[in-house]
Design a protein around this motif. Structure first.
Motif: not given
Length: 318
Positions: A228-229, A252-257, A264-272
């Motif tokens: 979840e982003y 749960a695998d929550y990704v902070e954008c 925060a894992r902003a780069q993952m949100c960018i890549d996705a």
């Protein structure tokens, strides 16, 4: 006998109409700014798409709510349109005429800038975010009306100069807009490493508790690689957490954008290429909005217990 040429009605009333429409736009954007800053967007949105749009990365510019910038633009247009009307044409004709000649080009330039910016936002709305927002449509129509009235609201003496001004202002606005939103989904990606240690902003705490079904579903989603982003400030992201409950959501695998958010894992949100919050990634497919636990179970192939205990309003299921 020479008859005096009558002034077209649109020339007589154009400033009044511009001031009225700009005032309506200012009221709308002021209202949206207040609800945006107070976190009550979901309470005033007539559609789920409206909520998605106002909580998307495109709803702010350099950390400033886009609605606030819209309020300033509408207010400026209203002031410029109404300012000459404050002078009596009977005994202040010359001063009023000078102010009109000064503000008309500014109204025209402002109208062009607003209609191009709104046009780009409508493009994002239709082709990128793919949601409907009543407030966004209303603002776009306001901007279009202001441009048309600024164009036909008076008799322009030098058409060539107006065309030249329109092209220059339009190009500057379009280039600036594209530049602003070029990194809408990459808000200083390098900052994500700063908050990877657990520091940073956190959203409101999860107050619901989890049942056996919620915990089993959360474990299953993590096992199949579902993510979840979201963003710490996003109200619907919090709604999604509340559906799982405190204990289950921790699994749960929550990704902070947002780079300013905790872990925060902003780069993952960018890549996705995440366009709005929350967004679920399940088996390579993306689902925007709050998803019911039943829906998440179906999408992920979950076969465990489904006696889910938490419910929040009506989740958004695109």
């Amino acid at each position: 006998m020479i008859r005096r040429r009558s002034t077209p009605w649109i020339h007589r009333w154009s400033r009044v109409l511009i001031a009225a429409i700009a005032a309506a736009g200012a009221l709308e954007t002021a209202f949206l700014t207040v609800v945006k800053l107070t976190g009550n967007v979901s309470a005033v949105c007539p559609t789920s798409g409206c909520n998605q749009v106002l909580n998307s990365p495109y709803a702010q510019v350099f950390g400033i709510p886009l609605t606030l910038l819209g309020f300033l633009a509408y207010t400026a247009m209203a002031v410029m349109a109404a300012a000459p009307l404050a002078f009596n044409p009977a005994n202040q004709k010359e001063l009023r005429s000078k102010l009109e000649n000064l503000t008309w080009p500014l109204l025209f330039a402002g109208g062009i800038a607003m209609v191009i910016f709104s046009g780009y936002l409508m493009y994002l709305l239709i082709f990128v975010i793919k949601e409907f927002c009543f407030y966004c449509l209303a603002s776009a129509l306001f901007s279009l009306a202001l441009f048309v009235l600024a164009l036909i609201g008076r008799e322009w003496e030098d058409i060539g100069q107006i065309v030249f001004t329109g092209i220059i202002v339009g190009m500057v606005t379009l280039i600036g807009t594209l530049g602003i939103y070029a990194n809408a989904n990459s808000p200083v990606a390098t900052d994500s490493a700063v908050n990877s240690s657990g520091s940073g902003q956190a959203g409101p705490p999860v107050t619901t508790t989890s049942g056996e079904a919620e915990i089993a579903l959360a474990r299953h989603l993590t096992q199949v690689g579902a993510k979840e982003y979201g963003a710490y400030w996003c109200p619907h992201c919090h709604d999604q957490k509340q559906l799982f409950g405190k204990e289950a959501f921790a699994l749960a695998d929550y990704v902070e954008c947002d780079p300013e958010g905790r872990n925060a894992r902003a780069q993952m949100c960018i890549d996705a290429k995440i366009q709005g919050y929350p967004t679920w990634e399940i088996n390579g497919k993306f689902y925007q909005g709050v998803q019911s636990l039943e829906k998440l179970a179906d999408l992920s192939g979950y076969n465990g217990p489904r006696n889910f205990k938490n419910t929040i309003a009506t989740p958004t299921v695109p």
